[in-house]
Scaffold this motif. Structure first.
Motif, PDB file in Angstrom:
ATOM      1  N   VAL A   1      21.250  -2.472 -24.199  1.00 45.41           N
ATOM      2  CA  VAL A   1      22.622  -2.021 -24.144  1.00 45.41           C
ATOM      3  C   VAL A   1      23.095  -1.797 -25.568  1.00 45.41           C
ATOM      4  N   ASN A   2      23.653  -0.662 -25.800  1.00 45.73           N
ATOM      5  CA  ASN A   2      24.107  -0.329 -27.143  1.00 45.73           C
ATOM      6  C   ASN A   2      25.625  -0.413 -27.181  1.00 45.73           C
ATOM      7  N   TRP A   3      26.133  -1.538 -27.650  1.00 51.25           N
ATOM      8  CA  TRP A   3      27.583  -1.740 -27.708  1.00 51.25           C
ATOM      9  C   TRP A   3      28.220  -0.866 -28.781  1.00 51.25           C
ATOM     10  N   PHE A   4      27.403  -0.271 -29.633  1.00 52.56           N
ATOM     11  CA  PHE A   4      27.916   0.573 -30.708  1.00 52.56           C
ATOM     12  C   PHE A   4      27.714   2.060 -30.418  1.00 52.56           C
ATOM     13  N   ARG A   5      27.354   2.371 -29.192  1.00 50.82           N
ATOM     14  CA  ARG A   5      27.156   3.767 -28.798  1.00 50.82           C
ATOM     15  C   ARG A   5      28.500   4.497 -28.859  1.00 50.82           C
ATOM     16  N   LYS A   6      28.441   5.737 -29.318  1.00 48.80           N
ATOM     17  CA  LYS A   6      29.653   6.557 -29.396  1.00 48.80           C
ATOM     18  C   LYS A   6      29.563   7.705 -28.401  1.00 48.80           C
ATOM     19  N   ASP A   7      30.724   8.158 -27.950  1.00 41.12           N
ATOM     20  CA  ASP A   7      30.761   9.288 -27.030  1.00 41.12           C
ATOM     21  C   ASP A   7      30.724  10.598 -27.809  1.00 41.12           C
ATOM     22  N   ALA A   8      30.807  11.704 -27.084  1.00 38.75           N
ATOM     23  CA  ALA A   8      30.721  13.023 -27.725  1.00 38.75           C
ATOM     24  C   ALA A   8      31.844  13.235 -28.743  1.00 38.75           C
ATOM     25  N   GLY A   9      32.957  12.553 -28.567  1.00 42.60           N
ATOM     26  CA  GLY A   9      34.085  12.674 -29.489  1.00 42.60           C
ATOM     27  C   GLY A   9      34.011  11.727 -30.675  1.00 42.60           C
ATOM     28  N   GLY A  10      32.930  10.930 -30.743  1.00 41.70           N
ATOM     29  CA  GLY A  10      32.757  10.011 -31.859  1.00 41.70           C
ATOM     30  C   GLY A  10      33.448   8.673 -31.702  1.00 41.70           C
ATOM     31  N   LYS A  11      33.987   8.389 -30.516  1.00 41.94           N
ATOM     32  CA  LYS A  11      34.662   7.104 -30.274  1.00 41.94           C
ATOM     33  C   LYS A  11      33.682   6.119 -29.642  1.00 41.94           C
ATOM     34  N   PHE A  12      33.830   4.847 -29.990  1.00 48.93           N
ATOM     35  CA  PHE A  12      32.978   3.826 -29.390  1.00 48.93           C
ATOM     36  C   PHE A  12      33.220   3.781 -27.882  1.00 48.93           C
ATOM     37  N   VAL A  13      32.126   3.647 -27.114  1.00 46.27           N
ATOM     38  CA  VAL A  13      32.221   3.621 -25.663  1.00 46.27           C
ATOM     39  C   VAL A  13      32.719   2.255 -25.180  1.00 46.27           C
ATOM     40  N   TRP A  14      32.181   1.175 -25.760  1.00 46.89           N
ATOM     41  CA  TRP A  14      32.604  -0.177 -25.379  1.00 46.89           C
ATOM     42  C   TRP A  14      33.971  -0.429 -26.002  1.00 46.89           C
ATOM     43  N   PRO A  15      34.914  -1.009 -25.238  1.00 47.41           N
ATOM     44  CA  PRO A  15      36.289  -1.147 -25.714  1.00 47.41           C
ATOM     45  C   PRO A  15      36.459  -1.888 -27.045  1.00 47.41           C
ATOM     46  N   GLY A  16      35.662  -2.904 -27.301  1.00 47.69           N
ATOM     47  CA  GLY A  16      35.816  -3.574 -28.583  1.00 47.69           C
ATOM     48  C   GLY A  16      35.348  -5.001 -28.597  1.00 47.69           C
ATOM     49  N   PHE A  17      35.426  -5.585 -29.776  1.00 47.71           N
ATOM     50  CA  PHE A  17      34.909  -6.927 -30.031  1.00 47.71           C
ATOM     51  C   PHE A  17      35.478  -7.956 -29.060  1.00 47.71           C
ATOM     52  N   GLY A  18      36.749  -7.879 -28.761  1.00 51.45           N
ATOM     53  CA  GLY A  18      37.385  -8.862 -27.883  1.00 51.45           C
ATOM     54  C   GLY A  18      36.793  -8.903 -26.490  1.00 51.45           C
ATOM     55  N   ASP A  19      36.210  -7.807 -26.072  1.00 52.81           N
ATOM     56  CA  ASP A  19      35.624  -7.754 -24.732  1.00 52.81           C
ATOM     57  C   ASP A  19      34.176  -8.202 -24.704  1.00 52.81           C
ATOM     58  N   ASN A  20      33.637  -8.612 -25.836  1.00 50.14           N
ATOM     59  CA  ASN A  20      32.273  -9.131 -25.863  1.00 50.14           C
ATOM     60  C   ASN A  20      32.162 -10.444 -25.099  1.00 50.14           C
ATOM     61  N   SER A  21      33.298 -11.122 -24.877  1.00 51.64           N
ATOM     62  CA  SER A  21      33.270 -12.350 -24.085  1.00 51.64           C
ATOM     63  C   SER A  21      32.787 -12.059 -22.664  1.00 51.64           C
ATOM     64  N   ARG A  22      32.955 -10.835 -22.210  1.00 53.42           N
ATOM     65  CA  ARG A  22      32.470 -10.443 -20.882  1.00 53.42           C
ATOM     66  C   ARG A  22      30.943 -10.473 -20.851  1.00 53.42           C
ATOM     67  N   VAL A  23      30.336 -10.066 -21.942  1.00 54.19           N
ATOM     68  CA  VAL A  23      28.884 -10.095 -22.050  1.00 54.19           C
ATOM     69  C   VAL A  23      28.411 -11.543 -22.099  1.00 54.19           C
ATOM     70  N   LEU A  24      29.109 -12.367 -22.875  1.00 54.31           N
ATOM     71  CA  LEU A  24      28.763 -13.789 -22.937  1.00 54.31           C
ATOM     72  C   LEU A  24      28.886 -14.437 -21.565  1.00 54.31           C
ATOM     73  N   GLU A  25      29.900 -14.065 -20.804  1.00 57.30           N
ATOM     74  CA  GLU A  25      30.058 -14.594 -19.451  1.00 57.30           C
ATOM     75  C   GLU A  25      28.821 -14.272 -18.604  1.00 57.30           C
ATOM     76  N   TRP A  26      28.336 -13.025 -18.710  1.00 53.87           N
ATOM     77  CA  TRP A  26      27.144 -12.635 -17.958  1.00 53.87           C
ATOM     78  C   TRP A  26      25.942 -13.459 -18.408  1.00 53.87           C
ATOM     79  N   ILE A  27      25.783 -13.632 -19.719  1.00 54.37           N
ATOM     80  CA  ILE A  27      24.654 -14.404 -20.245  1.00 54.37           C
ATOM     81  C   ILE A  27      24.719 -15.847 -19.747  1.00 54.37           C
ATOM     82  N   PHE A  28      25.892 -16.464 -19.831  1.00 55.61           N
ATOM     83  CA  PHE A  28      26.030 -17.852 -19.379  1.00 55.61           C
ATOM     84  C   PHE A  28      25.743 -17.965 -17.886  1.00 55.61           C
TER      85      PHE A  28
END
Length: 94
Positions: A1-28
């Motif tokens: 999973v590439n959390w730093f992937r950008k869309d065609a407009g150059g914006k990050f696809v993943w909303p941001g650092f604060g939402d990484n807790s969602r990934v940690l929740e999945w890992i836990f």
């Protein structure tokens, strides 16, 4: 999973650092109760469809597909660039 992937407009696809807790929740969940369902890919296990809590993020199905897309040739190319970068340090790199 590439959390730093950008869309065609150059914006990050993943909303941001604060939402990484969602990934940690999945890992836990995956390592604890075993409830974090996963999909095996050439680079390891990633959250299975619907296993990652994305409630309230407004991500489309297409965006989720893009986030979890694994392209082995792209990964191989990136790994080669790491090896090239690390080679400049010679034997001093721990």
């Amino acid at each position: 999973v590439n959390w730093f992937r950008k869309d065609a407009g150059g914006k990050f696809v993943w909303p941001g650092f604060g939402d990484n807790s969602r990934v940690l929740e999945w890992i836990f969940n995956r390592t604890g109760a075993g409830a974090g369902e996963a999909q095996e890919t050439p680079i390891g296990h990633i959250p299975a469809e619907g296993a990652l809590n994305v409630e309230g993020l407004g991500l489309t199905e297409e965006t989720m597909h893009d986030l979890f897309k694994v392209e082995p040739e792209v990964w191989k190319s990136e790994l080669e660039s790491y090896a090239e970068y690390h080679s400049q340090f010679g034997e001093t790199l721990p």
